[in-house]
Design an enzyme around this catalytic site. Sequence first.
Site, mmCIF file in Angstrom:
data_model
loop_
_atom_site.group_PDB
_atom_site.id
_atom_site.type_symbol
_atom_site.label_atom_id
_atom_site.label_comp_id
_atom_site.label_asym_id
_atom_site.label_seq_id
_atom_site.Cartn_x
_atom_site.Cartn_y
_atom_site.Cartn_z
ATOM 1 N N LYS B 49 -22.944 -48.153 28.110
ATOM 2 C CA LYS B 49 -23.934 -46.859 28.058
ATOM 3 C C LYS B 49 -23.309 -45.430 27.874
ATOM 4 C CE LYS B 49 -27.938 -49.430 28.503
ATOM 5 N NZ LYS B 49 -28.747 -49.307 27.524
ATOM 6 N N SER B 263 -25.806 -59.767 32.253
ATOM 7 C CA SER B 263 -26.542 -59.430 31.045
ATOM 8 C C SER B 263 -25.757 -59.967 29.930
ATOM 9 C CB SER B 263 -26.778 -57.919 30.854
ATOM 10 O OG SER B 263 -25.718 -57.128 30.899
#
Lengths: 151, 321
Positions: B49, B263
């Site tokens: 991110k 994830s």
Amino acid sequence: MAIEVRIPTILRSYTGGAKVVDGAGDTLGDLLVDLDSRHAGLRGRLVTEAGALHRFVNVYVNDEDVRFLGALDAKLSDGDSVTILPAVAGGAFGFAAAAAISQHSAAAAATSSHSAAAAATSSHSAAAAATSSHGAAAAAVSQRSAAAAAR
Amino acid sequence: MARYDSLLDACGGTPLVGLPRLSPTVPDGAPPVRLWAKLEDRNPTGSIKDRAALFMVRAAEEAGRLRTGDTILEPTSGNTGISLAMVAKLRGYRLVCVMPENVSTERVQLLRMYGAEIIFSPAVGGSNQAVATAKQISAEHPDWVMLYQYGNEANARAHYETTGPELLHDLPTITHFVAGLGTTGTLMGTGRYLREKVDGIQVVAAEPRYGEVVYGLRNIDEGYVPELYDASVLSRRFSVGTRDAVLRTRQLVEVEGIFAGFSTGAILHAALAVAHEAVRDGRRADVAFVVCDGGWKYLSTGAYGGTLADAEDALEGQLWA
């Protein structure tokens, strides 16, 4: 053998509360028509009047999104597993790392106190922004948080 | 290059490492099928991110939307919040995060440590509610800048301009790119770049499938698809359940020594599926997948130890990706 279909909570009113139902069909479209014959109204929640899959519905055949397998024309075989899910931002990796949500009864106390802390923080934000209309929104959030904590 | 003028300059340029032990064995004489991991945990705050956060802030600065001292508002409880908090701190902004009240205390602590302020949205509505609450607050605060990662083209562009070129440079023979589908920025940006450059590239999405409580909608119309999402960029999309994600996350550290978050396990599950298909079809494959972040932030879930059933149970109801 039939095709196993997993029904999301919000659509179980059409299946008498059943989480998993069986169906038959050579394609997803056929399967949904078959299901609708026993669970009237279900198909209408998944397929638009124009005959396409509803934008906020995701359907998976053996864990693969049917939109990449021909959508309603996706081929099915006996023994396949079909999963229907609503599209949510909760499936978003933007919320990655939001782990350790305490949904377990064991952690209920912790959740409760954490939520209380959450509400307190929210109130703080509301106070900080009290000069503007934002205070209203933050306070509303705070109240909802407090309500959640109270549960 | 190993020297940078500032932490922000150290964003991206992550290693791509081969996974010789996890890559499937092919029959004698058959073309090789290889798995490659893009280690995005090597970014400044430890997740992919950072790329999007940096690009979104820069884009807002260039557009004149953001000036020193301004407030950034974003619905996020996770990695994006941490990345934005770091970028905001170094670029001189205040960050307000909107997140569901039932996130872990580590998350709250990390965000506050980086200097973010937090507004909680009700747990019941999950992340949909956090997005809705943030939009509401944004409407009431026109002077606050919501970067809105789900609809910000700079999110996808970060990957079009950095992740994609890095992958192609390090693996010119790439055949498959596998990543997580959340805001969809990674897949849209990297996917578009690779489709332009690599004939026949397969762009594969892995999305987490959660326990029932996470899908706490009252009806289908409350559903949500990120504005960035363009299905035509993808070749396939897999839904990966908690058990498979945990299994693969553990396998990755046990077999290849890469300690990642859940994830990444979901993504590896999809990567292995396409790799094994290639073996079955006798096709050459270089499958690159994204390691989104390290496993540190998820240790408190307890899902790295015990039986798979225990782990599945521990993650029930959690947004583990």
